[in-house]
Design a protein around this motif. Structure first.
Motif, PDB file in Angstrom:
ATOM      1  N   HIS A  27       0.956  -1.360  -0.304  1.00  0.00           N
ATOM      2  CA  HIS A  27       0.138   0.116  -0.412  1.00  0.00           C
ATOM      3  C   HIS A  27       0.829   1.318   0.019  1.00  0.00           C
ATOM      4  CE1 HIS A  27      -2.792   2.800   1.716  1.00  0.00           C
ATOM      5  NE2 HIS A  27      -3.695   2.274   0.781  1.00  0.00           N
TER       6      HIS A  27
ATOM      7  N   ARG B 184       0.541   3.986   1.415  1.00  0.00           N
ATOM      8  CA  ARG B 184       0.300   4.696   2.291  1.00  0.00           C
ATOM      9  C   ARG B 184       1.550   3.997   3.770  1.00  0.00           C
ATOM     10  NH1 ARG B 184      -2.365   5.795   6.409  1.00  0.00           N
ATOM     11  NH2 ARG B 184      -4.250   5.058   5.427  1.00  0.00           N
ATOM     12  N   THR B 185       0.388   2.749   3.669  1.00  0.00           N
ATOM     13  CA  THR B 185       0.775   1.894   5.141  1.00  0.00           C
ATOM     14  C   THR B 185       1.722   1.094   5.266  1.00  0.00           C
ATOM     15  OG1 THR B 185      -1.046   0.682   4.099  1.00  0.00           O
ATOM     16  CG2 THR B 185      -1.315   2.372   6.071  1.00  0.00           C
TER      17      THR B 185
END
Length: 305
Positions: free
Chosen positions: A269, A271-272
């Protein structure tokens, strides 16, 4: 007479029970060794070994028929293996009585059904039946209230369980399991009937229980939920554990493509960094162009009009 009181009267006489002590973080709460289970002449599990530790969420994933629910039932001591052993709380599961097991593990099956139209609050209160007659019986009301709040079912506490939608029933069934307040939670597809919001709610509850020191085992079909919320995943395939470990290590495109017989891509992902598993799909569907119409021949016919 409430359902909880009725259950207590119907239960057989209990011998003295030793109440469980909280497990230390990382302590082995349940364990399967060399587990083999045959159903209908077919080995559903064959040589499976896995440990469940306090303070973690363990997700069981894999295609249909891989043995996920069977493994969960064996870990709960609801299904006796034909070979191998399951240990709960450091003892062989068969050494515990039904009442003692109910103090140590709570089980959420795939489907929740009740014959009598008990109100929702009474269904949740059924989870407290194992603690009747113990020093922890005084926790009943607080445990029921906390479980209903965590699963957001207080708004229909007085409605009959039979009048609920499938998703509402699933959350009430989970509330009953939470009210039981055991150190080991075994949940079979708890998100199957839920919408997006309540899927996330259920998995957040799992994370909260693990953070409080419980061991949580959950069967999931959604690999995205498993990657986002599980500390460890076990990928089952053909009755065996194909891979086990943190999602970042186990969710490999080659392994998942082979196990699910469906090409997938796995990427972090943005962002994560949590692994995202996406099926490989063909490009946008385009309607094939129509063949050109033959040009009209205006030349004179050789055969006449």
């Amino acid at each position: 007479m409430t359902s909880a009181v009725l259950l207590r009267r119907l239960l057989p006489h209990r011998r003295a029970r030793t109440l469980p002590s909280p497990a230390a973080p990382g302590e082995l709460v349940a364990k399967a060794v060399g587990l083999r289970v045959a159903l209908g002449g077919r080995a559903v599990l064959d040589g499976v070994g896995i440990g469940v530790r306090a303070g973690e969420v363990l997700a069981l994933v894999g295609p249909n028929g891989a043995g996920k629910s069977t493994l969960l039932a064996a870990l709960a001591a609801d299904l006796a293996p034909s070979a191998g052993e399951v240990r709960i709380g450091g003892r062989p599961a068969g050494d515990w009585s039904a009442g003692e097991l109910a103090l140590r593990r709570a089980v959420l099956p795939q489907a929740a059904a009740l014959t009598f139209p008990f109100p929702v609050a009474e269904v949740v209160r059924m989870g407290r039946a194992p603690w009747a007659g113990t020093e922890r019986e005084d926790e009943d009301e607080a445990a029921v209230a906390a479980a209903m709040a965590a699963t957001e079912v207080e708004a229909f506490a007085g409605r009959p369980f039979s009048a609920l939608s499938g998703g509402e029933r699933a959350r009430v069934a989970l509330a009953r399991v939470l009210a039981q307040r055991t150190g080991l939670l075994l949940l079979d597809e708890p998100t199957a009937a839920l919408d997006l919001r309540h899927q996330e709610l259920v998995l957040r509850v799992c994370r909260e229980r693990a953070a409080a020191g419980d061991a949580v085992v959950v069967v999931l079909h959604d690999l995205g939920l498993a990657a986002a919320h599980a500390d460890r995943v076990a990928v089952l395939h053909g009755g065996r554990i194909e891979a086990a470990g943190p999602p970042s290590e186990v969710f490999d495109a080659h392994v998942l493509s082979r196990v699910y017989r469906q090409p997938v891509e796995v990427f972090p992902h943005p962002r994560t960094g949590v692994p995202l598993v996406v099926p490989v799909r063909p490009g946008p569907h385009r309607r094939p162009a129509s063949p050109p119409l033959p040009e009209r021949d205006n030349s004179p016919s050789l055969t006449g009009p």
